[in-house]
Motif scaffolding. Structure first.
Motif, PDB file in Angstrom:
ATOM      1  N   GLY A 186      21.874  49.028  44.813  1.00  0.00           N
ATOM      2  CA  GLY A 186      20.955  48.927  45.935  1.00  0.00           C
ATOM      3  C   GLY A 186      21.520  47.991  46.967  1.00  0.00           C
ATOM      4  N   SER A 187      21.293  48.299  48.255  1.00  0.00           N
ATOM      5  CA  SER A 187      21.999  47.568  49.304  1.00  0.00           C
ATOM      6  C   SER A 187      21.095  47.210  50.472  1.00  0.00           C
ATOM      7  CB  SER A 187      23.168  48.428  49.798  1.00  0.00           C
ATOM      8  OG  SER A 187      23.736  47.938  50.985  1.00  0.00           O
ATOM      9  N   LEU A 188      21.612  46.288  51.291  1.00  0.00           N
ATOM     10  CA  LEU A 188      20.956  45.944  52.536  1.00  0.00           C
ATOM     11  C   LEU A 188      20.987  47.097  53.538  1.00  0.00           C
ATOM     12  CD1 LEU A 188      22.132  42.259  53.137  1.00  0.00           C
ATOM     13  CD2 LEU A 188      19.761  43.030  52.925  1.00  0.00           C
ATOM     14  N   ASP A 189      21.841  48.120  53.232  1.00  0.00           N
ATOM     15  CA  ASP A 189      21.890  49.283  54.126  1.00  0.00           C
ATOM     16  C   ASP A 189      20.732  50.246  53.877  1.00  0.00           C
ATOM     17  OD1 ASP A 189      22.528  50.661  51.801  1.00  0.00           O
ATOM     18  OD2 ASP A 189      24.603  51.071  52.377  1.00  0.00           O
ATOM     19  N   MET A 190      19.756  49.795  53.039  1.00  0.00           N
ATOM     20  CA  MET A 190      18.505  50.533  52.780  1.00  0.00           C
ATOM     21  C   MET A 190      18.715  51.767  51.902  1.00  0.00           C
ATOM     22  SD  MET A 190      16.834  50.271  56.594  1.00  0.00           S
ATOM     23  CE  MET A 190      18.346  50.800  57.395  1.00  0.00           C
ATOM     24  N   THR A 191      19.821  51.806  51.129  1.00  0.00           N
ATOM     25  CA  THR A 191      20.088  52.960  50.271  1.00  0.00           C
ATOM     26  C   THR A 191      20.254  52.558  48.818  1.00  0.00           C
ATOM     27  OG1 THR A 191      22.510  52.880  50.456  1.00  0.00           O
ATOM     28  CG2 THR A 191      21.310  54.092  52.161  1.00  0.00           C
ATOM     29  N   VAL A 192      19.984  53.539  47.948  1.00  0.00           N
ATOM     30  CA  VAL A 192      20.290  53.454  46.516  1.00  0.00           C
ATOM     31  C   VAL A 192      21.343  54.513  46.239  1.00  0.00           C
ATOM     32  CG1 VAL A 192      19.403  53.762  44.174  1.00  0.00           C
ATOM     33  CG2 VAL A 192      17.999  52.617  45.905  1.00  0.00           C
ATOM     34  N   ALA A 242      33.173  57.526  42.125  1.00  0.00           N
ATOM     35  CA  ALA A 242      32.576  58.348  43.179  1.00  0.00           C
ATOM     36  C   ALA A 242      31.071  58.455  42.977  1.00  0.00           C
ATOM     37  CB  ALA A 242      33.199  59.738  43.172  1.00  0.00           C
ATOM     38  N   GLN A 243      30.347  58.694  44.075  1.00  0.00           N
ATOM     39  CA  GLN A 243      28.914  58.924  43.989  1.00  0.00           C
ATOM     40  C   GLN A 243      28.670  60.275  43.323  1.00  0.00           C
ATOM     41  OE1 GLN A 243      26.664  58.045  47.641  1.00  0.00           O
ATOM     42  NE2 GLN A 243      28.475  57.007  48.420  1.00  0.00           N
ATOM     43  N   VAL A 244      27.585  60.349  42.545  1.00  0.00           N
ATOM     44  CA  VAL A 244      27.343  61.566  41.773  1.00  0.00           C
ATOM     45  C   VAL A 244      26.325  62.485  42.408  1.00  0.00           C
ATOM     46  CG1 VAL A 244      28.053  60.546  39.584  1.00  0.00           C
ATOM     47  CG2 VAL A 244      25.678  60.353  40.311  1.00  0.00           C
ATOM     48  N   PHE A 245      25.506  62.001  43.336  1.00  0.00           N
ATOM     49  CA  PHE A 245      24.611  62.901  44.060  1.00  0.00           C
ATOM     50  C   PHE A 245      24.165  62.251  45.362  1.00  0.00           C
ATOM     51  CE2 PHE A 245      20.565  60.861  43.091  1.00  0.00           C
ATOM     52  CZ  PHE A 245      20.793  60.245  41.867  1.00  0.00           C
ATOM     53  N   HIS A 246      23.251  62.861  46.068  1.00  0.00           N
ATOM     54  CA  HIS A 246      22.868  62.451  47.411  1.00  0.00           C
ATOM     55  C   HIS A 246      22.364  61.005  47.446  1.00  0.00           C
ATOM     56  CE1 HIS A 246      19.102  63.813  45.555  1.00  0.00           C
ATOM     57  NE2 HIS A 246      18.493  62.977  46.384  1.00  0.00           N
ATOM     58  N   ILE A 247      22.490  60.400  48.607  1.00  0.00           N
ATOM     59  CA  ILE A 247      22.047  59.024  48.826  1.00  0.00           C
ATOM     60  C   ILE A 247      20.522  58.966  48.853  1.00  0.00           C
ATOM     61  CG2 ILE A 247      22.093  57.086  50.443  1.00  0.00           C
ATOM     62  CD1 ILE A 247      24.775  58.187  51.453  1.00  0.00           C
ATOM     63  N   LEU A 248      19.954  57.948  48.196  1.00  0.00           N
ATOM     64  CA  LEU A 248      18.507  57.742  48.192  1.00  0.00           C
ATOM     65  C   LEU A 248      18.161  56.694  49.245  1.00  0.00           C
ATOM     66  CD1 LEU A 248      18.043  57.529  44.317  1.00  0.00           C
ATOM     67  CD2 LEU A 248      17.928  59.560  45.761  1.00  0.00           C
ATOM     68  N   ARG A 249      17.351  57.106  50.206  1.00  0.00           N
ATOM     69  CA  ARG A 249      17.013  56.200  51.292  1.00  0.00           C
ATOM     70  C   ARG A 249      15.894  55.255  50.872  1.00  0.00           C
ATOM     71  NH1 ARG A 249      21.259  56.473  54.717  1.00  0.00           N
ATOM     72  NH2 ARG A 249      21.961  58.647  54.782  1.00  0.00           N
ATOM     73  N   GLY A 250      15.972  53.998  51.333  1.00  0.00           N
ATOM     74  CA  GLY A 250      15.025  52.991  50.886  1.00  0.00           C
ATOM     75  C   GLY A 250      14.174  52.404  51.989  1.00  0.00           C
TER      76      GLY A 250
END
Length: 483
Positions: A428-434, A443-451
């Motif tokens: 989880g990040s300050l960029d508002m994503t999970v 690598a990322q395994v699926f779509h970005i989760l917006r927070g």
């Protein structure tokens, strides 16, 4: 609690508050403690991590024998107060007391399946006990003045006992009936120590007659004999592959070739008084010894070099043994304590390669100066670091290639957590994503989760690893499937 949310949001501040009190020679202190930014403890301070992890005190009149259970969660002890005790090796709690012997207990060991305990006593008996209830399964009178040592065969069908009587023999007993199957004669004085070979075809015995003998069980003959110098052999045992034998004489530890009887390496010196007990580690690479000088030493089994010396007991160390995984040592002493030690101190497993101790400007120190979050993998072999620069760095203790990086966030990584199987990492990040990562591919395994606009302050996997939850200040993100 009242401060839970503060700790959850600012874990690194908690860690940094404890940092000045960590041992000054540890990699943790030398890597992360900056004298320009953090306070230092003046006066006498701890320099290294202690290997001692547990102390089990009791009024036992001295401990003669200790052994781990096959699964490593329990320790059995036999002592001069005639009592057998079973301990929890994680908490140190006493879980069982077994009464029955009328004289001091000289030797105890678990059966290979952990369900039974065999004990030998100075009352001349060998007894078999249920390790869960303490009920006596089988009393065996071996006709000896003292039983000093007992051992289970690897398949659990036989018990060997070493005696101090007119015969000074090694007796082999049937576990089901207690009937003596055979007796091995040859020692001229008391048999102090016994051990079956890994394949169960041989027995090694150490005696007060200053010899170690290897016996062929099937033929009832002596395969080889190793003669010592001036004192009784208090301990003898096989290496895990059966190719070597360790034993103790006077203040030395010795290793022989089990096939030829020749010394495999020169005598190992380091104790100041008689060695009472020795044991190989499960991988055969180390030997532990306990001495009348109240110390425990760990040696390199191939070279005889001292790896570590453990202090803490204040009386004779009569017995030592490795845990089944080789990561711990249990010791018993006449100071009325049983102690459990970590074989590898914590500071040896941190990523310190290439760091000059005390260099507060070392590359690793600079790298971690703005770390926002840290996560350990479930098996403890990997550490993930989330930083202000939006990069997740993964350190794997099983390889020596340094750090791997996972990039994708564009602002500081506030929180991370491994999946239960250790294959994935959620961040989880300050960029508002999970984001969820495959740590083997980076690598990322699926779509970005917006927070949430204030950033994602905590993330966690569900117990089955199929969902993740992101937590924000004042609200929570709905549970989301991670497949």
């Amino acid at each position: 609690g009242v401060f839970a949310w503060i700790i959850e949001e600012h874990p690194l501040l908690v860690y940094m508050s404890a940092l000045p009190f960590t041992p000054t020679n540890s990699a943790l202190y030398q890597t992360f403690h900056c004298t320009e930014s953090y306070p230092s403890v003046s006066g006498d301070s701890q320099h290294t991590w202690s290997s001692l992890s547990l102390v089990m005190p009791a009024n036992m009149m001295g401990v003669n024998s200790v052994a781990f259970s096959p699964e490593g969660t329990r320790v059995v002890s036999g002592s001069r107060d005639k009592i057998i005790r079973v301990w929890d090796s994680i908490t140190g709690a006493e879980v069982l007391e077994i009464h029955g012997h009328t004289m001091p207990v000289g030797s105890v060991i678990f059966s290979p399946d952990g369900r039974q305990i065999v004990s030998g006593s100075y009352d001349g008996t060998v007894r078999l006990w249920d390790s869960e209830t303490g009920a006596e399964v089988l009393p065996i009178l071996v006709g000896s003045e003292k039983v000093r040592s007992v051992a289970f065969s690897p398949d659990g069908t036989l018990i060997a006992s070493g005696s101090a009587d007119h015969s000074n023999s090694v007796r082999i007993l049937d576990v089901m009936t207690g009937v003596e199957v055979l007796a091995l004669h040859g020692h001229e004085e008391a048999v102090c120590s016994l051990f079956f070979s890994p394949d169960g075809t041989r027995i090694v015995s150490g005696s007060r007659d200053k010899t170690i003998r290897i016996w062929e069980v099937m033929t009832e003959s002596t395969a080889s004999e190793m003669r010592g110098r001036q004192k009784a052999v208090q301990s003898a045992g096989f290496s895990p592959d059966g190719s070597r034998v360790s034993g103790s004489w006077d203040e030395t530890v010795r290793v022989w070739d089990a096939a030829t009887g020749d010394e495999a390496i020169p005598a190992i010196n380091g104790h100041a008084d008689g060695v009472q007990s020795t044991a190989f580690s499960p991988d055969g690479k180390k030997i532990v010894s306990g001495s009348l000088d109240a110390t425990i030493c760990i040696w390199d089994a191939a070279t005889g070099a001292e790896i570590a010396k453990l202090f803490g007991h204040n009386h004779y160390v009569r017995t030592v043994s490795f845990s089944p995984d080789g990561m711990r040592i249990v010791s018993g002493s006449w100071d009325d304590t049983i102690r459990v030690w970590d074989v590898m101190p914590v500071y040896e497993v941190l990523p310190t390669t290439g760091i000059h101790p005390g260099d507060v400007r070392s590359p690793l120190t600079e790298l971690f100066r703005d770390v926002y979050s840290v996560a350990f993998s479930p098996d403890g072999t990997k550490i993930a670091f989330g930083s202000k620069d939006a990069v997740i760095r993964l350190w794997d203790s099983t390889i020596s290639t340094g750090f791997s990086e996972m990039r994708g966030h564009w602002s500081g990584v506030l929180s991370m957590n491994f999946s239960p199987n250790g294959d994935r990492l959620v961040s989880g990040s300050l960029d508002m994503t999970v984001r969820v990562w495959d740590i083997t591919k980076g690598a990322q395994v699926f779509h970005i989760l917006r927070g949430h606009p204030q950033g994602v302050h905590a993330v966690v996997f569900s117990l089955d690893g199929t969902r993740v939850r992101g937590v924000f200040r004042g609200m929570r993100k709905p549970v989301t499937n991670s497949d």
